[in-house]
Enzyme design. Structure first.
Site, PDB file in Angstrom:
ATOM      1  CB  SER A 164       7.004 -21.306  23.363  1.00 32.65           C
ATOM      2  OG  SER A 164       7.893 -20.790  22.402  1.00 32.65           O
ATOM      3  CE1 TYR A 177       8.978 -25.825  22.436  1.00 25.56           C
ATOM      4  CE2 TYR A 177       8.637 -23.917  21.029  1.00 25.56           C
ATOM      5  CZ  TYR A 177       8.994 -24.455  22.244  1.00 25.56           C
ATOM      6  OH  TYR A 177       9.357 -23.628  23.280  1.00 25.56           O
TER       7      TYR A 177
END
Ligand code: NAD
Length: 274
Positions: A164, A177
């Site tokens: 990401s 995350y």
């Protein structure tokens, strides 16, 4: 049109497909980026194993759409954070289609304000940390472990992982995350080096904010004010579509990218350039 011409056209059509006779696995194939990528793998002639953990309806729908379009796909239920399930998924892939050429390790979870809270490190419950790392980082480790074992037997394979932009551009409240997706960069590069002379390439994409995904819907639903903020962070001034990610994955798997391994590819409208 003569029978011969029809046969020739059919053959040309098959040859035009990049992945005729190949087999692709897509984890997290029930929704979003995984669903679209599975369909494009099939469009290019690959037989596709579509996998997900809980959203069986979504996974089966992906298979239905592929079959309806004339492709071939099978659904396999698998929680990527559980080793025995991952091993069984790869076994089933090989039993069903005889091999595994491409693996898109895409299953993941992220802060969505509902299932996974947006929470600063000081308040982050240990279980949120553990769950995020288990699925996003350990899940990809487990998938690669069993995928590479099969690909080594074939002396061929391409793996693409989904990291990401959060790995390169962390934002407050996304600690677990960001750590999980940053970890994937090191893991991808390590796998690429370990496989460099074995006919196996390993790369990772770093999606920017992508529409038509559960993560995006939840995030913007729970925190609508963040939609504009997110938009403003993107130099190209648009949210990505799942197709932006899928086409890059297809290209990375194709022979056009045959000298590319260990590569970290942001697909983010310029977000990580500034
Ligand atoms: P999504 O929520 O629509 O898809 C996630 C998929 O992963 C779903 O099919 C879900 O069922 C599956 N999944 C979740 N936990 C699993 C588990 N334990 N085992 C197996 N499958 C599991 O969202 P998406 O955006 O399509 O997500 C795909 C990937 O892209 C994720 O890794 C996500 O972190 C990453 N990503 C998304 C964005 C975005 O803006 N949507 C941005 C950067 C990275």
């Amino acid at each position: 049109m003569s029978g011969f011409t029809i046969m020739r056209l059919r053959k040309e059509n098959e040859m035009a497909k990049k992945f005729q006779g190949k087999v692709a696995l897509v984890t997290g194939g029930a929704t979003g980026i995984g669903k679209v990528t599975a369909r494009i793998f099939a469009r290019e002639g690959a037989k596709v194993i579509v996998s997900t953990d809980k959203n069986i309806k979504g996974g089966e729908d992906t298979v239905r759409l592929i079959n309806k379009a004339g492709g071939e796909a099978t659904f396999v239920k698998c929680d990527v954070s559980i080793a025995v399930e991952v091993e069984a998924m790869i076994d089933e892939c090989v039993q069903t289609y005889g091999r595994l050429d491409y693996a898109f390790n895409n299953a993941g979870i992220g802060p969505d304000g509902k299932r996974v809270p947006v929470v600063n490190i000081v308040d982050c419950p240990e279980e949120i940390w553990d769950r995020t790392i288990d699925i996003n980082l350990k899940g990809v480790f487990l998938c690669m472990k069993y995928e590479i074992r099969q690909m080594l037997k074939q002396k061929y394979g391409v793996i693409v992982n989904t990291s990401s932009v959060g790995a390169l551009k962390p934002v407050p409240g996304f600690g677990a995350y960001s750590a999980s997706k940053s970890g994937l960069i090191g893991l991808t590069k390590t796998a690429a080096l370990e496989c460099a002379t074995s006919g196996i390439r390993v790369n990772t994409i770093l999606p920017g904010p992508t529409g038509r995904t559960l993560l995006y819907e939840y995030l913007t639903g729970a925190h609508p004010e963040e939609k504009e903020q997110m938009f403003n962070m993107i130099p190209m001034k648009r949210i990505a579509e799942p197709e932006d990610m899928a086409e890059a994955v297809i290209w990375l798997c194709s022979d056009a990218a045959s000298f590319i391994t260990g590569h970290v590819m942001p697909i983010d409208g310029g977000m990580t350039s500034g």
